[in-house]
Design an enzyme around this catalytic site. Structure first.
Site, mmCIF file in Angstrom:
data_model
loop_
_atom_site.group_PDB
_atom_site.id
_atom_site.type_symbol
_atom_site.label_atom_id
_atom_site.label_comp_id
_atom_site.label_asym_id
_atom_site.label_seq_id
_atom_site.Cartn_x
_atom_site.Cartn_y
_atom_site.Cartn_z
ATOM 1 N N LYS A 11 0.822 -1.224 0.000
ATOM 2 C CA LYS A 11 0.000 0.000 0.000
ATOM 3 C C LYS A 11 0.855 1.273 0.000
ATOM 4 O O LYS A 11 2.055 1.232 0.271
ATOM 5 C CB LYS A 11 -0.955 -0.065 1.200
ATOM 6 C CG LYS A 11 -1.878 -1.306 1.113
ATOM 7 C CD LYS A 11 -2.978 -1.272 2.140
ATOM 8 C CE LYS A 11 -3.850 -2.516 2.013
ATOM 9 N NZ LYS A 11 -5.002 -2.500 2.934
ATOM 10 N N TYR A 51 -12.429 -1.788 -4.539
ATOM 11 C CA TYR A 51 -12.946 -1.948 -3.167
ATOM 12 C C TYR A 51 -14.476 -1.902 -3.125
ATOM 13 O O TYR A 51 -15.040 -1.642 -2.067
ATOM 14 C CB TYR A 51 -12.335 -0.889 -2.251
ATOM 15 C CG TYR A 51 -10.871 -1.171 -1.946
ATOM 16 C CD1 TYR A 51 -10.512 -2.231 -1.120
ATOM 17 C CD2 TYR A 51 -9.852 -0.408 -2.514
ATOM 18 C CE1 TYR A 51 -9.181 -2.525 -0.861
ATOM 19 C CE2 TYR A 51 -8.519 -0.693 -2.256
ATOM 20 C CZ TYR A 51 -8.194 -1.747 -1.428
ATOM 21 O OH TYR A 51 -6.885 -2.051 -1.171
ATOM 22 N N PHE A 59 -15.972 3.201 6.567
ATOM 23 C CA PHE A 59 -14.567 3.551 6.314
ATOM 24 C C PHE A 59 -14.239 3.659 4.827
ATOM 25 O O PHE A 59 -13.087 3.925 4.450
ATOM 26 C CB PHE A 59 -13.625 2.536 6.977
ATOM 27 C CG PHE A 59 -13.832 1.098 6.536
ATOM 28 C CD1 PHE A 59 -13.270 0.616 5.365
ATOM 29 C CD2 PHE A 59 -14.581 0.221 7.316
ATOM 30 C CE1 PHE A 59 -13.448 -0.696 4.968
ATOM 31 C CE2 PHE A 59 -14.772 -1.104 6.921
ATOM 32 C CZ PHE A 59 -14.198 -1.560 5.745
ATOM 33 N N ARG A 87 -1.177 -14.849 4.770
ATOM 34 C CA ARG A 87 -1.962 -14.112 5.771
ATOM 35 C C ARG A 87 -1.315 -14.205 7.150
ATOM 36 O O ARG A 87 -1.375 -13.273 7.946
ATOM 37 C CB ARG A 87 -3.419 -14.579 5.757
ATOM 38 C CG ARG A 87 -4.146 -13.978 4.537
ATOM 39 C CD ARG A 87 -5.518 -14.506 4.333
ATOM 40 N NE ARG A 87 -6.481 -14.011 5.299
ATOM 41 C CZ ARG A 87 -7.106 -12.824 5.233
ATOM 42 N NH1 ARG A 87 -6.821 -11.991 4.247
ATOM 43 N NH2 ARG A 87 -7.997 -12.478 6.128
ATOM 44 N N THR A 93 -5.654 -7.566 10.235
ATOM 45 C CA THR A 93 -5.964 -6.339 9.485
ATOM 46 C C THR A 93 -5.582 -5.083 10.263
ATOM 47 O O THR A 93 -5.029 -4.135 9.705
ATOM 48 C CB THR A 93 -7.480 -6.290 9.168
ATOM 49 O OG1 THR A 93 -7.829 -7.488 8.485
ATOM 50 C CG2 THR A 93 -7.839 -5.094 8.309
ATOM 51 N N ARG A 104 2.366 -6.295 9.109
ATOM 52 C CA ARG A 104 1.483 -5.208 9.548
ATOM 53 C C ARG A 104 1.878 -4.698 10.937
ATOM 54 O O ARG A 104 1.785 -3.506 11.211
ATOM 55 C CB ARG A 104 0.026 -5.662 9.524
ATOM 56 C CG ARG A 104 -0.546 -5.669 8.102
ATOM 57 C CD ARG A 104 -1.883 -6.338 8.072
ATOM 58 N NE ARG A 104 -2.605 -6.127 6.834
ATOM 59 C CZ ARG A 104 -3.619 -6.886 6.442
ATOM 60 N NH1 ARG A 104 -4.011 -7.910 7.190
ATOM 61 N NH2 ARG A 104 -4.232 -6.633 5.312
ATOM 62 N N ASN A 114 -2.505 0.071 6.747
ATOM 63 C CA ASN A 114 -2.045 -1.207 7.298
ATOM 64 C C ASN A 114 -1.043 -1.927 6.390
ATOM 65 O O ASN A 114 -0.915 -3.147 6.431
ATOM 66 C CB ASN A 114 -3.235 -2.101 7.673
ATOM 67 C CG ASN A 114 -4.038 -2.557 6.477
ATOM 68 O OD1 ASN A 114 -3.833 -2.073 5.363
ATOM 69 N ND2 ASN A 114 -4.944 -3.486 6.682
ATOM 70 N N HIS A 117 -1.899 -5.889 1.723
ATOM 71 C CA HIS A 117 -3.115 -6.714 1.614
ATOM 72 C C HIS A 117 -2.719 -8.130 1.220
ATOM 73 O O HIS A 117 -1.757 -8.329 0.475
ATOM 74 C CB HIS A 117 -4.022 -6.119 0.523
ATOM 75 C CG HIS A 117 -5.143 -7.011 0.130
ATOM 76 N ND1 HIS A 117 -6.261 -7.163 0.900
ATOM 77 C CD2 HIS A 117 -5.310 -7.830 -0.948
ATOM 78 C CE1 HIS A 117 -7.083 -8.025 0.314
ATOM 79 N NE2 HIS A 117 -6.522 -8.439 -0.816
ATOM 80 N N GLU A 128 -8.835 -10.438 -7.636
ATOM 81 C CA GLU A 128 -7.978 -9.286 -7.325
ATOM 82 C C GLU A 128 -6.755 -9.256 -8.250
ATOM 83 O O GLU A 128 -6.375 -8.197 -8.754
ATOM 84 C CB GLU A 128 -7.561 -9.341 -5.854
ATOM 85 C CG GLU A 128 -8.752 -9.148 -4.919
ATOM 86 C CD GLU A 128 -8.490 -9.540 -3.474
ATOM 87 O OE1 GLU A 128 -9.413 -9.408 -2.660
ATOM 88 O OE2 GLU A 128 -7.370 -9.977 -3.151
HETATM 89 P P1 CMP Z 1 -7.477 -4.941 3.358
HETATM 90 O O1 CMP Z 1 -8.093 -6.149 3.974
HETATM 91 O O2 CMP Z 1 -6.195 -5.027 2.696
HETATM 92 O O3 CMP Z 1 -8.538 -4.302 2.334
HETATM 93 C C1 CMP Z 1 -9.694 -3.671 2.831
HETATM 94 C C2 CMP Z 1 -9.256 -2.599 3.789
HETATM 95 O O4 CMP Z 1 -10.284 -1.884 4.441
HETATM 96 C C3 CMP Z 1 -8.520 -3.267 4.970
HETATM 97 O O5 CMP Z 1 -7.323 -3.814 4.505
HETATM 98 C C4 CMP Z 1 -8.384 -2.097 5.899
HETATM 99 O O6 CMP Z 1 -7.349 -1.236 5.533
HETATM 100 C C5 CMP Z 1 -9.727 -1.398 5.651
HETATM 101 N N1 CMP Z 1 -10.631 -1.731 6.756
HETATM 102 C C6 CMP Z 1 -11.190 -2.908 7.045
HETATM 103 N N2 CMP Z 1 -11.968 -2.822 8.166
HETATM 104 C C7 CMP Z 1 -11.871 -1.554 8.581
HETATM 105 C C8 CMP Z 1 -12.424 -0.830 9.673
HETATM 106 N N3 CMP Z 1 -13.241 -1.439 10.569
HETATM 107 N N4 CMP Z 1 -12.119 0.468 9.812
HETATM 108 C C9 CMP Z 1 -11.292 1.077 8.925
HETATM 109 N N5 CMP Z 1 -10.734 0.452 7.850
HETATM 110 C C10 CMP Z 1 -11.017 -0.859 7.688
#
Ligand code: CMP
Length: 140
Positions: A11, A51, A59, A87, A93, A104, A114, A117, A128
């Site tokens: 990212k 997304y 968010f 993962r 996450t 992360r 974060n 992905h 993806e």
């Molecule tokens: P990723 O799983 O890579 O892709 C979707 C992204 O949405 C995830 O990483 C986070 O960066 C973001 N995300 C997921 N859940 C939340 C949340 N509860 N609040 C803010 N951002 C989120």
């Protein structure tokens, strides 16, 4: 894409913080082979498409603003048990909850920023990965 492959996306926070090389190295050190890689940027429309599954989430706006803020590095990786092992390598996450030593935990600074992905299933890796790479780039 094959069963032993996964998709990852480094990212904009990592690229702008200068940690790209270090993270690519740690991915290789963990036994993943890089099948495809590029440095690219998303337009707002592309990010909203990629997304789309999160478009109703609170968010969503913040996520899109962040993901278009700078260059990103999508990759296709190969290793036995790639989805699960990757993962584990990247951690939860939310970096605050990610296990010690994960990417992360080391490089993420918030749930939005974060660092990286990792696809959660073979089907999603396929969807993806094909968003970023053509068949020619995947040698299929
Ligand atoms: P990723 O799983 O890579 O892709 C979707 C992204 O949405 C995830 O990483 C986070 O960066 C973001 N995300 C997921 N859940 C939340 C949340 N509860 N609040 C803010 N951002 C989120």
């Amino acid at each position: 894409m094959r069963d032993n492959q996964t998709f990852t996306l480094i990212k904009p926070d990592v690229v702008s913080d200068g940690h790209l090389g270090e993270i690519v190295q740690s991915i290789q050190d963990a036994g993943f082979k890089i099948i495809a890689i590029k440095l690219t940027r998303l337009s707002r429309v592309e990010a909203m498409d990629f997304y789309g599954v999160h478009k109703e989430k609170p968010f969503f706006g913040k996520l899109i603003d962040f993901m278009i803020s700078g260059p990103i590095v999508p990759m296709i990786l190969e290793k036995e048990n790639a989805i699960e092992d990757f993962r584990q390598l990247i951690g939860a996450t939310n970096p605050a909850l990610a296990e010690k030593g994960t990417i992360r935990e080391k490089f993420g600074t918030s749930i939005t920023k974060n660092a990286i992905h990792g696809s959660d299933s073979i089907d999603n890796a396929e969807i993806e990965g094909s968003f970023y790479f053509s068949k020619r780039e995947l040698f299929v």
